[in-house]
Design a protein around this motif. Structure first.
Motif, short mmCIF file in Angstrom:
data_model
loop_
_atom_site.label_atom_id
_atom_site.label_comp_id
_atom_site.label_asym_id
_atom_site.label_seq_id
_atom_site.Cartn_x
_atom_site.Cartn_y
_atom_site.Cartn_z
N MET A 67 0.82 -1.27 -0.01
CA MET A 67 0.08 0.05 0.13
C MET A 67 0.97 1.19 -0.03
SD MET A 67 -3.06 1.28 2.60
CE MET A 67 -3.22 -0.44 3.08
N SER A 68 0.84 2.12 -0.87
CA SER A 68 1.33 3.46 -1.06
C SER A 68 1.29 4.05 0.17
CB SER A 68 1.11 4.10 -2.18
OG SER A 68 -0.33 4.70 -2.13
N SER A 69 2.24 5.25 0.53
CA SER A 69 2.23 5.97 1.68
C SER A 69 0.88 6.98 1.58
CB SER A 69 3.61 6.71 1.91
OG SER A 69 3.53 7.57 0.90
N LYS A 70 0.55 7.59 0.27
CA LYS A 70 -0.41 8.07 0.20
C LYS A 70 -2.05 7.47 0.61
CE LYS A 70 -3.06 10.80 -3.22
NZ LYS A 70 -3.08 11.31 -4.71
N LYS A 71 -2.05 6.24 0.11
CA LYS A 71 -3.29 5.54 0.38
C LYS A 71 -3.35 5.13 1.90
CE LYS A 71 -6.36 2.91 -1.68
NZ LYS A 71 -7.42 3.56 -2.10
N SER A 72 -2.12 4.80 2.50
CA SER A 72 -1.98 4.72 3.85
C SER A 72 -2.48 5.87 4.41
CB SER A 72 -0.72 4.28 4.41
OG SER A 72 -0.60 4.04 5.78
N ARG A 73 -2.01 7.11 4.13
CA ARG A 73 -2.53 8.15 4.92
C ARG A 73 -4.05 8.29 4.87
NH1 ARG A 73 2.51 10.46 2.63
NH2 ARG A 73 1.20 11.11 0.99
N GLU A 74 -4.49 8.14 3.56
CA GLU A 74 -5.86 8.16 3.45
C GLU A 74 -6.89 7.13 4.55
OE1 GLU A 74 -9.51 9.70 2.38
OE2 GLU A 74 -7.53 10.68 1.59
N ILE A 75 -6.25 6.23 4.62
CA ILE A 75 -6.69 5.01 5.36
C ILE A 75 -6.96 5.82 6.58
CG2 ILE A 75 -6.73 2.60 6.37
CD1 ILE A 75 -7.69 2.93 3.16
N ASP A 76 -5.87 6.29 7.21
CA ASP A 76 -5.55 6.73 8.61
C ASP A 76 -6.70 7.92 8.64
OD1 ASP A 76 -3.69 5.30 9.20
OD2 ASP A 76 -1.82 6.70 8.79
N LYS A 77 -6.86 8.79 7.69
CA LYS A 77 -7.77 9.86 8.04
C LYS A 77 -9.13 9.11 8.12
CE LYS A 77 -5.17 13.09 5.26
NZ LYS A 77 -5.04 14.04 4.01
N ILE A 78 -9.47 8.29 7.07
CA ILE A 78 -10.63 7.53 7.35
C ILE A 78 -10.92 6.99 8.70
CG2 ILE A 78 -12.32 5.89 6.36
CD1 ILE A 78 -11.03 6.44 3.63
N ALA A 79 -9.88 6.16 9.01
CA ALA A 79 -10.03 5.69 10.31
C ALA A 79 -10.31 6.61 11.71
CB ALA A 79 -8.84 5.01 10.80
N ASP A 80 -9.76 8.00 11.41
CA ASP A 80 -9.91 9.04 12.29
C ASP A 80 -11.53 9.32 12.52
OD1 ASP A 80 -7.25 8.91 13.33
OD2 ASP A 80 -6.72 10.36 12.02
N THR A 81 -11.77 9.50 11.04
CA THR A 81 -13.56 9.89 10.88
C THR A 81 -14.36 8.60 11.61
OG1 THR A 81 -12.89 11.07 8.75
CG2 THR A 81 -15.21 10.08 9.27
N ILE A 82 -13.83 7.56 11.31
CA ILE A 82 -14.64 6.44 11.99
C ILE A 82 -14.65 6.66 13.47
CG2 ILE A 82 -14.56 4.01 12.34
CD1 ILE A 82 -13.89 3.79 9.36
N ARG A 83 -13.51 6.85 13.89
CA ARG A 83 -13.42 7.17 15.40
C ARG A 83 -14.37 8.31 15.87
NH1 ARG A 83 -8.23 9.57 16.47
NH2 ARG A 83 -9.50 11.67 15.81
N ASP A 84 -14.48 9.45 15.10
CA ASP A 84 -15.18 10.48 15.60
C ASP A 84 -16.69 10.30 15.43
OD1 ASP A 84 -12.68 11.91 16.13
OD2 ASP A 84 -12.80 12.76 14.30
N HIS A 123 -15.74 11.63 2.98
CA HIS A 123 -14.48 11.05 2.11
C HIS A 123 -15.31 10.22 1.00
CE1 HIS A 123 -11.77 11.28 5.51
NE2 HIS A 123 -12.41 10.95 6.32
N PRO A 124 -15.85 11.06 -0.02
CA PRO A 124 -16.60 10.67 -1.06
C PRO A 124 -16.03 9.76 -1.98
CG PRO A 124 -16.56 13.23 -1.44
CD PRO A 124 -15.80 12.69 0.19
N ASP A 125 -14.53 9.59 -2.16
CA ASP A 125 -13.78 8.94 -2.94
C ASP A 125 -13.32 7.75 -2.32
OD1 ASP A 125 -14.13 11.00 -5.07
OD2 ASP A 125 -12.26 11.87 -4.28
N ALA A 126 -13.77 7.67 -1.26
CA ALA A 126 -13.30 6.28 -0.51
C ALA A 126 -14.20 5.23 -0.81
CB ALA A 126 -13.86 6.37 1.17
N SER A 127 -13.49 4.10 -1.10
CA SER A 127 -14.25 2.69 -1.53
C SER A 127 -14.81 2.08 -0.25
CB SER A 127 -13.18 2.11 -2.38
OG SER A 127 -12.25 1.42 -1.65
N LYS A 128 -15.47 0.93 -0.56
CA LYS A 128 -16.08 0.29 0.54
C LYS A 128 -14.72 -0.47 1.05
CE LYS A 128 -20.76 -0.43 -0.58
NZ LYS A 128 -21.85 -1.48 -0.86
N LYS A 129 -13.84 -0.82 0.34
CA LYS A 129 -12.45 -1.64 0.70
C LYS A 129 -11.69 -0.67 1.51
CE LYS A 129 -9.09 -4.74 -1.17
NZ LYS A 129 -8.81 -5.47 -2.46
N ASP A 130 -11.63 0.63 1.28
CA ASP A 130 -11.06 1.56 2.01
C ASP A 130 -11.64 1.84 3.31
OD1 ASP A 130 -8.99 1.99 -0.11
OD2 ASP A 130 -10.00 3.97 -0.75
#
Length: 80
Positions: A1-18, A37-44
Protein backbone atom coordinates in the motif's frame (compact mmCIF):
# COMPACT_ATOMS: atom_id res chain seq x y z
CA UNK A 1 0.00 0.00 0.00
CA UNK A 2 1.39 3.40 -0.95
CA UNK A 3 2.09 6.00 1.70
CA UNK A 4 -0.59 8.24 0.15
CA UNK A 5 -3.17 5.43 0.40
CA UNK A 6 -2.01 4.66 3.94
CA UNK A 7 -2.50 8.31 4.96
CA UNK A 8 -5.99 8.28 3.45
CA UNK A 9 -6.86 5.10 5.38
CA UNK A 10 -5.58 6.81 8.56
CA UNK A 11 -7.83 9.82 7.87
CA UNK A 12 -10.83 7.58 7.28
CA UNK A 13 -10.01 5.68 10.49
CA UNK A 14 -9.96 8.99 12.39
CA UNK A 15 -13.35 9.88 10.90
CA UNK A 16 -14.70 6.50 11.97
CA UNK A 17 -13.39 7.10 15.49
CA UNK A 18 -15.18 10.45 15.59
CA UNK A 19 -18.48 9.15 14.21
CA UNK A 20 -18.74 5.64 15.64
CA UNK A 21 -20.89 4.93 18.65
CA UNK A 22 -21.80 1.48 19.99
CA UNK A 23 -25.40 1.84 18.81
CA UNK A 24 -24.73 3.09 15.26
CA UNK A 25 -25.78 0.81 12.44
CA UNK A 26 -23.00 -0.13 10.00
CA UNK A 27 -24.82 1.32 6.99
CA UNK A 28 -25.38 4.64 8.80
CA UNK A 29 -21.70 4.89 9.69
CA UNK A 30 -20.59 3.96 6.18
CA UNK A 31 -22.91 6.62 4.74
CA UNK A 32 -21.60 9.23 7.19
CA UNK A 33 -17.99 8.34 6.37
CA UNK A 34 -18.75 8.57 2.65
CA UNK A 35 -20.16 12.08 3.12
CA UNK A 36 -16.77 13.18 4.44
CA UNK A 37 -14.70 10.94 2.17
CA UNK A 38 -16.70 10.68 -1.08
CA UNK A 39 -13.84 9.02 -2.97
CA UNK A 40 -13.37 6.27 -0.38
CA UNK A 41 -14.16 2.79 -1.62
CA UNK A 42 -15.94 0.26 0.56
CA UNK A 43 -12.63 -1.58 0.75
CA UNK A 44 -10.92 1.58 2.09
CA UNK A 45 -13.66 2.02 4.69
CA UNK A 46 -13.38 -1.63 5.73
CA UNK A 47 -9.60 -1.33 6.08
CA UNK A 48 -9.98 1.85 8.10
CA UNK A 49 -12.61 0.26 10.34
CA UNK A 50 -10.38 -2.75 11.01
CA UNK A 51 -7.48 -0.38 11.75
CA UNK A 52 -9.65 1.63 14.12
CA UNK A 53 -10.88 -1.57 15.82
CA UNK A 54 -7.30 -2.68 16.38
CA UNK A 55 -6.24 0.72 17.72
CA UNK A 56 -9.35 1.05 19.90
CA UNK A 57 -9.18 -2.40 21.44
CA UNK A 58 -6.67 -1.32 24.05
CA UNK A 59 -8.29 1.99 24.99
CA UNK A 60 -12.00 1.64 24.20
CA UNK A 61 -12.87 -2.05 24.22
CA UNK A 62 -16.61 -1.28 24.27
CA UNK A 63 -16.31 0.22 20.76
CA UNK A 64 -14.26 -2.62 19.32
CA UNK A 65 -17.17 -4.96 18.60
CA UNK A 66 -19.17 -2.25 16.81
CA UNK A 67 -16.16 -1.31 14.69
CA UNK A 68 -15.47 -4.95 13.90
CA UNK A 69 -19.10 -5.43 12.84
CA UNK A 70 -18.89 -2.40 10.56
CA UNK A 71 -15.65 -3.58 9.00
CA UNK A 72 -17.01 -7.08 8.51
CA UNK A 73 -20.27 -5.91 6.99
CA UNK A 74 -18.46 -3.58 4.60
CA UNK A 75 -16.06 -6.32 3.61
CA UNK A 76 -18.94 -8.76 3.06
CA UNK A 77 -20.73 -6.24 0.82
CA UNK A 78 -17.60 -6.08 -1.36
CA UNK A 79 -17.73 -9.82 -1.92
CA UNK A 80 -21.39 -9.76 -3.05
Amino acid sequence: MSSKKSREIDKIADTIRDLATPDIKPKALIDAVRELHPDASKKDIARAAFLRAILSAEFKPEDTQALHDIASETRNEDSD
